[in-house]
Structure formats: C-alpha cells, structure tokens
Design an enzyme around this catalytic site. Structure first.
Site: not given
Length: 500
Positions: A121, A275
């Site tokens: 991220e 995720e």
C-alpha cells in the site's frame, strides 16, 4: 442417452469440477507480528489441514519460508516499504534481495514462491508521497532481477495497493478512475504488470468502511444472504442497469471502471484481492458473530468462483488474516490485533464452512506455558488499594486491546480489569520470576479467571518449540500500515454516498 442429455451431463461435470477446484483454492495472509508466534511448521500444517494452498507473507521471514518448503503451498513474499528506496536505487540491490529471499528458498528448500509483492500500500495518502517515486523503479528492478535469476516465468511481481488509489466522483462504480495525483503512475504500473503477465493487487476492507462512519449502512458492509446478486437487507445502489447490494462489489467494480477508463480490458488483466477480512475484537463492530457472517459470505463466493457485476471472472482472494498478532500497531484501532480467523494459538474462533463439506480445524501440537494466571490478589481487591498505575504499566507492555469499550472484556469490573492486565503482562514475560508482583498486588493462581466472552489466555511456550527468529518490531510501512484512514474513505466514497 440423447445428444442433449450428453451435453447437459458434460456441462454438469464441468461445473462440478470448477466448484471443487474453487473449494480447494483458498488463500490467506500470514502475519508474523506476534510476541509468541506459533512455530512455522505448525502454521504450515494448519494451512494444509484447512485447505489453504496459497499464502502471502509481508516479508521474507526465514522460518516461514523454510517451513513452506515442499508443502504444496504457493507463496507470495513481500518486500516492506522501507526497502523500496534500496530496491529502486540499483538493480544490483534487487538481484541481491532476490538471491537471498527467493532463489535460495526455491533451490535449497523447495519453497514454491510464485509472487513477489513489491511494497505494501505504498501510495496511501497518509504517506504523503513518501514512496511514490521509488515504487515503480523498485518494481522494474525486482522484475529484472527475477529474469536474470531465471525465474521470470515462475515468479511474478505485483504491488499490493490500497483501494484509495481509485475513486468515483459521483459515488457510482461506473464512474471509477485512478486518483488524479497518481493516475499517470498507476497506468504505467498496470501496463508494466500486464506486459509481464503479472497480476495487479488491491486490498478492500468493508469493515473499515462501516467502522469509520456511524452513518454507513450496516447491511451494505456484508454480502447478501446466499451470496447472490440480490437479497439481504441493504438498500441497493443503482448504477445504470446494475444494483449493488454490498460495498465489496461496488468497490471492486470501481477498480474495473478505472481500468477500462484508462484503456485496459479488465477481463484480460489478472486481479488479486490481497487483503479482505473482518476482526473479532477491539471494537463494537469487531465481534466473532460479525466476522463469521462476513467471512462465510466471502468464502461462499470464493467456493462458487463468483465475480462481480462488471467482471464475471472471480478474482483470487487472500483472506486477512490467518492468526491474531499481539504486537501490531494499534494506531488504526484496537481491532488491528484481532483480524485472524484463528486465535493467537491457532484455536478456531468461530465455525466456517470451507466448501466441499469441510470445516475449520485448529492447530495441532501447540505447547503452552504452565496453567497459571496472574491476577489481582483477593486482599488488594478487598481493601481498596489502588492498582490503576500497575494495570496501566502492564498494558503499556502487553496486549490489553480486549479491554476497550465494545470489546470482549468490556464488561469486567475494575478489579477484574486489573487482573486481566496483570495476566497479559505475566504471560508475555513467560511467567518470569517477579512478573506477577506489581507492588505486591499480584497473585498467581491455578484457577482460570476467564469470564463469559473474556478469555484470560495462557501464552505459547516458545522455549518448547523449535527456535525461530524473534518477531520484528511493528512498522508503519509493513502489514499494519495506516490504511484505516484512507481505505475507509475510499470505500465509502464508492457506492454509498447515493444513499443520502
């Protein structure tokens, strides 16, 4: 048997094959930020016993990579954000990393590494462009290093990205596009990955959408009953001919629109959901019942091979997460240490059907410390002695995230609160002499003080297991990140603003 009967028989066999194949294709994240981690060999058996044949590691943990050797489990291994600048600086650095963390484990241990996740991220708005200039060069250098090592076909690169890299101006998925400040960069990365036959990876968190805003429609965070395109209690979000009943579909299809808006055929781009999951403690919305509801709905979709309204091809999905991690940063919230579908010791938190008649089974072979707990002594509890400062000290060094409002131990009285804090410290210190003193307020008991939903745990005895590398300290650039501040906003901006 007639021609039509033969056709439908063959079609039924094909559908059954796909269902059974999907039932076996389960993937999850294995985080290692625990003070007393389950030994890697036991974790690998836990994965295999529950049908997980793919796993994502946030870093190249030696114990995990060795244990995964010849296990039949495919591995995605991560490069933490704090190494991106090094990987971007020179291809030699990337070659060294690949040799030490990929080639070595493939050749020496038979570890089936299939992906390298470059960063985690890295384009979060809260990182303030810290990794914007290093991620793409790092990705290119790692890919070049894999090719030079002869692994270009076997091991693919990817970049796990937060859902805040795409957005929708009117809240509808069909208006999706990449964030304006990184649009050119995102198009370059997607094109590079597509050209190298590598997947793009995105993390989606309906829990964070619900948890960040009390006005978020609760049912919209969950999949409809039965997992179909209709039903459930959520008011649909109508986008042209499509009605969205859950934020996962709306969020994912915003990505699909962003890809199409920039000239990509979303059906030809491999997409991984890196995720997605639901925590069980640390917040009012983090309960075993809600986690079971969300994750069962998710698993039902995975087993069926179900896509989304704009992309019928099902993405590969990595459940977040396998086990709880008691030293993760709690900056996002106390729930951050409770994402596991298994407890810290591999115990089953709640039942889940994994498809093909299988249910979750717990870890086997975990060894614990002695059945002793540290609690507030009866004398101290009865004479009005002050134990607040001692309990605060214990919680500074141990995990007390189950004590917060709405958590599993929120109903404890002040004395029991102190006992819980004392015990968590006592367990983390391995029952060490002097770890249950607390100015003579502590008392060691062999009677389990657990109450209702509040479990007074006994830690894993790591000294009785194979020695493993000590867990790394929590990092803001690792699995924890600070995704909560932005992914929730991104998810809410997609598809639910039209409720109002």
């Amino acid at each position: 048997m007639g021609r039509h009967d033969t056709y439908f028989f063959c079609l039924s066999i094909l559908l059954l094959h796909n269902i059974l194949k999907n039932a076996d294709a389960l993937a999850c994240n294995w985080g290692t930020q625990a003070s007393h981690p389950i030994p890697p060999n036991i974790v690998v058996k836990l994965l295999r016993d529950n049908g997980f044949n793919k796993v994502k590691l946030f870093e190249a943990d030696p114990g995990a990579l060795r244990a995964l050797g010849k296990s039949g489990i495919q591995v995605m291994v991560g490069i933490p954000n704090d190494l991106l600048a090094t990987m971007a600086s020179t291809v030699t650095a990337a070659e060294r990393w690949v040799q030490q963390n990929v080639s070595q484990y493939i050749s020496k241990y038979g570890t089936d590494i299939r992906h390298v996740a470059v960063g985690n991220e890295p384009f979060l708005k809260t990182y303030k462009d810290r990794f914007v200039h290093s991620t793409y060069p790092a990705l290119q250098n790692v890919q070049a290093a894999l090719v030079k090592a002869g692994l270009g076909r076997q091991v693919k690169v990817t970049v796990p990205l937060n859902a805040d890299v795409y957005e929708s101006g009117d809240g509808l998925p069909s208006s999706g596009d990449f964030r304006s400040d990184i649009k050119t960069l995102m198009v370059s990365i997607v094109r590079f990955l597509a050209d190298s036959l590598s997947p793009i990876t995105f993390n989606i968190y309906p829990f964070l959408s619900l948890n960040a805003d009390p006005n978020f429609p609760r049912e919209y965070a969950f999949f409809p009953s039965g997992g179909g395109a209709a039903g459930g209690g959520a008011k649909p979000v109508v986008d042209g001919s499509i009605s969205y009943t859950n934020v996962f579909d709306a969020n994912f299809d915003t990505l699909v629109s962003a890809l199409e808006q920039n000239g990509f055929d979303a059906d030809k781009v491999e997409i991984i959901v890196g995720e997605v999951g639901w925590p069980t403690d640390g917040d009012t919305n983090a309960t075993p019942a809600l986690a079971q509801r969300f994750n069962q709905g998710l698993l039902n979709r995975i087993v069926r091979g179900q896509g989304t309204p704009r992309r019928k091809t099902a993405p590969e999905v990595y459940i977040f997460s396998l086990v709880d991690e008691d030293i993760k940063s709690v900056d996002p919230g106390k729930f951050e240490r409770h994402w596991g579908i298994f407890s810290y010791d591999g115990a089953v938190k709640y039942p889940l059907s994994l498809g093909n008649g299988r249910q979750l089974v717990p870890a086997k072979g975990v060894r614990y410390q002695a059945r002793e707990w540290c609690v507030l002594s009866p004398q101290a509890a009865g004479n009005g002695a002050s134990w607040t400062s001692s309990a605060d000290y214990a919680c500074q060094l141990a995990d007390c995230t189950s004590l917060g409002p709405g958590s599993s131990c929120a109903a404890l009285d002040p004395a029991a609160n102190a006992s819980y804090a004392f015990n968590m410290y006592f367990q983390k210190m391995d029952h060490r002499r002097g770890s249950c003193v607390f100015d003579n307020l502590g008392f060691v008991t062999k009677v389990d003080p657990s109450r209702g939903s509040c479990r007074f745990s006994i830690e894993i005895d790591t000294s009785r297991h194979e020695k493993v590398r000590p867990p790394p300290p929590p990092r803001s650039s690792g699995a924890t990140g600070i995704k909560w501040r932005t992914v929730a906003a991104a998810a809410m901006a997609v598809g639910w603003a039209v409720f109002e």
